[in-house]
Design an enzyme around this catalytic site. Structure first.
Site, mmCIF file in Angstrom:
data_model
loop_
_atom_site.group_PDB
_atom_site.id
_atom_site.type_symbol
_atom_site.label_atom_id
_atom_site.label_comp_id
_atom_site.label_asym_id
_atom_site.label_seq_id
_atom_site.Cartn_x
_atom_site.Cartn_y
_atom_site.Cartn_z
ATOM 1 N N HIS A 11 0.849 -1.187 0.000
ATOM 2 C CA HIS A 11 0.000 0.000 0.000
ATOM 3 C C HIS A 11 0.886 1.240 0.000
ATOM 4 O O HIS A 11 1.809 1.354 0.806
ATOM 5 C CB HIS A 11 -0.921 0.008 1.207
ATOM 6 C CG HIS A 11 -2.080 -0.930 1.078
ATOM 7 N ND1 HIS A 11 -3.310 -0.679 1.646
ATOM 8 C CD2 HIS A 11 -2.211 -2.107 0.425
ATOM 9 C CE1 HIS A 11 -4.143 -1.665 1.367
ATOM 10 N NE2 HIS A 11 -3.493 -2.552 0.618
ATOM 11 N N TYR A 71 -9.192 5.617 7.403
ATOM 12 C CA TYR A 71 -9.332 6.041 8.795
ATOM 13 C C TYR A 71 -10.384 7.145 8.820
ATOM 14 O O TYR A 71 -10.172 8.204 8.213
ATOM 15 C CB TYR A 71 -8.019 6.582 9.353
ATOM 16 C CG TYR A 71 -6.936 5.555 9.594
ATOM 17 C CD1 TYR A 71 -6.685 5.079 10.881
ATOM 18 C CD2 TYR A 71 -6.151 5.067 8.554
ATOM 19 C CE1 TYR A 71 -5.678 4.162 11.121
ATOM 20 C CE2 TYR A 71 -5.154 4.146 8.782
ATOM 21 C CZ TYR A 71 -4.922 3.696 10.068
ATOM 22 O OH TYR A 71 -3.931 2.773 10.300
ATOM 23 N N PRO A 89 -3.918 0.392 18.574
ATOM 24 C CA PRO A 89 -3.668 -0.061 17.197
ATOM 25 C C PRO A 89 -3.860 0.997 16.126
ATOM 26 O O PRO A 89 -3.627 0.707 14.948
ATOM 27 C CB PRO A 89 -4.690 -1.198 17.030
ATOM 28 C CG PRO A 89 -5.801 -0.846 17.972
ATOM 29 C CD PRO A 89 -5.140 -0.184 19.147
ATOM 30 N N LYS A 92 1.361 -0.080 14.888
ATOM 31 C CA LYS A 92 2.761 -0.118 15.294
ATOM 32 C C LYS A 92 3.159 -1.289 16.193
ATOM 33 O O LYS A 92 4.353 -1.529 16.380
ATOM 34 C CB LYS A 92 3.127 1.188 16.008
ATOM 35 C CG LYS A 92 3.104 2.410 15.107
ATOM 36 C CD LYS A 92 4.043 2.239 13.938
ATOM 37 C CE LYS A 92 4.000 3.389 12.974
ATOM 38 N NZ LYS A 92 4.733 3.109 11.729
#
Length: 428
Positions: free
Chosen positions: A99, A227, A318, A322
Site C-alpha cells: 500500500h 481512517y 492499534p 505499530k
C-alpha cells in the site's frame, strides 16, 4: 546453512518436587533462552540461528493457537526489508499487499495521503498470523521448532547469570541454563514480573473506548486503508486479502459483542464510512470481537541478563499500526547486540539495547496517541464551562484533520512515521 540444536540435553538430576517428594528434572543448556513463541520470539530465534547463536524458544500456547491468533496486519517498509533479508519474504511478497498510502476521512469527505509521493516509502498489508506461519515454517525446515504447550515457567538468577529457566512440558520437568533470557512472552507473561519493582518504572493509559473488529468474506471496498472520524465515533476499513475485509468500529470497551448483530455492525460501518458515490460491500462476518485499547511502557527493557522484547515491554493502541513493527524492531536490535557480544566480546550493543529501544518506543507511543486522539470521540469532550457546546473537541479534531490534509509538510510527517522509523542495520 548451520542447523542449531534445540539445546544440549544433559543427564537428569534429582530435584525436590512440588509435593515434597524427590523428582527428576532434565537439564538443558543453550546460549539464549527465549520465552514466548509469538512473532518477536520466533523472529529473534530465527535471526540468532542464522548468525550461529544457539537458542531455545518456550511457548505456553499450543502450536495451532499461535498460528491462528488474529492480530495486526500492517508492516512498515523496514520490517518488510528485514523479513525479506532474513529469508522470510517469499509469501509476503506473493500474497501481501503493498500500500502506497492511506485515506483520512472527516466531514463525509475522503483525503488521500500518498506515502510514495511524500516520502518514497510504502507499507504492506500482511497479517501477523501470516508472519508467524512463515517463521514456524522456517523453524520446521531448519529443525529448530519452538517447544509449545509448556507450563510452570520460572526464572532464576537473571540478575547476573547464567540464568536458569524451569518449566514443564508433557508432564516432564526441565531446567534450562542460558547465558541470557529474552522475554517475549507478552503483557501477561512471567518475564516482566521477574524484574524487581524497584528496578523498573511502568507507564500506562487506559482509553475510554475499544475497537469492535470484524473479518468478513467480502472483497475490500477500498484500495487502501480508510481512517474515518465521524460524530458517532471512529471507523476503519482495512483488509487481509482480495477476498477478506477487516473493519473496525469505536465502541464502549465493556460492551458485549452479542449486542452487535451482523446487520447492526454493517449499518454502523455504512454510516461512519459512507461518502457520496461510494458503496460499502457487505459479506459474511466470520470473526468479531471487542478489544479494549491501552498504552503501556516498562522502562528499562533490561534487567541483568534478562531482556524484554515486544509486548512484554510495551503496548500501543492499534490506530498507528505499530505493535507488530515495534516487536520486529526489538528483535532486530537485540539480535545485533547478541551477535556483537558472541563474535567480538563487544557488550556495547547489549548495553545500548534498552535505551535505544525505549527511545523508539516513546516516539511510537507519541505517534499512536496522536493518531488515536485525532480520530476518536472521547467521552470527556463536553466543555465544563460551556456545557451547551458539547462538540467543541470534535470541532477541534475536524480543524486538526483539515489542517493536516491541506499541509504537504504535515502529511509528510504522518507518512514518515506511518511507513516506519529506520531500523538499525543488522548483519546477515
Amino acid at each position: 546453512m548451520m542447523v542449531v540444536p534445540l539445546g544440549n540435553i544433559n543427564p537428569v538430576k534429582p530435584v525436590n518436587g512440588k509435593d515434597g517428594n524427590v523428582a527428576t528434572r532434565t537439564s538443558i543448556s543453550t546460549q539464549i533462552a527465549i520465552i514466548g513463541g509469538g512473532p518477536a520470539g520466533l523472529l529473534l530465534s530465527h535471526l540468532l540461528r542464522r548468525s550461529g547463536i544457539e537458542n531455545v524458544v518456550l511457548e505456553l500456547r499450543d502450536r495451532e493457537y499461535t498460528i491462528e491468533r488474529v492480530r495486526a496486519g500492517v508492516l512498515e517498509q523496514d520490517a518488510v526489508n528485514l523479513l525479506t533479508d532474513a529469508g522470510l519474504g517469499d509469501r509476503l511478497h506473493h500474497e501481501g499487499q503493498r500500500h502506497d498510502g492511506i485515506y483520512l476521512q472527516y466531514n463525509g469527505s475522503r483525503h488521500h495521503v500518498s506515502f510514495r509521493e511524500l516520502v518514497g516509502r510504502s507499507v504492506w498489508v500482511y497479517g501477523q498470523q501470516e508472519v508467524v506461519r512463515d517463521l514456524i515454517d522456517a523453524h520446521d525446515e531448519a529443525g529448530t521448532p519452538a517447544r509449545y504447550s509448556v507450563s510452570d515457567i520460572e526464572l532464576d538468577n537473571v540478575a547476573d547469570g547464567p540464568a536458569t529457566v524451569r518449566f514443564t512440558q508433557d508432564g516432564e520437568e526441565f531446567e534450562l541454563t542460558a547465558d541470557f533470557v529474552a522475554g517475549a512472552d507478552g503483557a501477561h507473561g512471567v518475564c516482566r514480573p521477574s524484574i524487581p519493582a524497584a528496578e523498573k518504572t511502568t507507564y500506562q493509559r487506559e482509553y475510554p473506548f475499544g475497537w469492535l473488529g470484524i473479518l468478513a468474506h467480502v472483497q475490500p471496498s477500498t484500495d487502501e486503508l480508510i481512517y474515518a472520524l465521524h460524530e458517532r465515533g471512529f471507523a476503519m476499513h482495512s483488509m487481509r486479502s482480495d477476498t477478506v475485509s477487516r473493519l473496525y468500529l469505536q465502541v464502549d470497551p465493556h460492551d458485549d459483542i452479542t449486542n452487535w448483530s451482523d446487520d447492526r455492525i454493517w449499518d454502523e460501518l455504512d454510516l461512519r464510512l459512507g461518502t457520496m458515490g461510494w458503496t460499502l460491500e457487505r459479506g459474511e462476518i466470520f470473526d468479531k470481537s471487542i478489544t479494549p485499547m491501552r498504552s503501556f511502557v516498562s522502562d528499562p527493557m533490561r534487567f541483568g541478563n534478562l531482556f524484554l522484547v515486544g509486548d512484554s515491554a510495551h503496548i500501543v493502541p492499534p490506530t498507528g499500526a505499530k505493535g507488530l513493527n515495534l516487536a520486529i524492531a526489538d528483535a532486530s536490535y537485540l539480535h545485533d547486540g547478541m551477535v556483537a557480544w558472541y563474535r567480538n566480546g563487544d557488550a556495547s550493543g547489549l548495553d545500548e539495547y534498552s535505551p535505544r529501544s525505549v527511545k523508539r518506543v516513546w516516539q511510537i507511543q507519541h505517534f499512536s496517541a496522536w493518531m488515536t486522539r485525532m480520530l476518536h470521540r472521547f467521552e470527556d469532550s463536553t466543555d465544563a464551562e460551556n456545557p451547551e457546546n458539547p462538540d467543541y473537541d470534535y470541532q477541534v479534531q475536524l480543524g486538526q484533520l483539515s489542517q493536516l490534509c491541506e499541509s504537504p509538510r504535515g502529511m509528510s510527517h504522518l507518512a514518515e512515521i506511518y511507513t516506519g522509523l529506520p531500523f538499525l542495520s543488522h548483519p546477515h
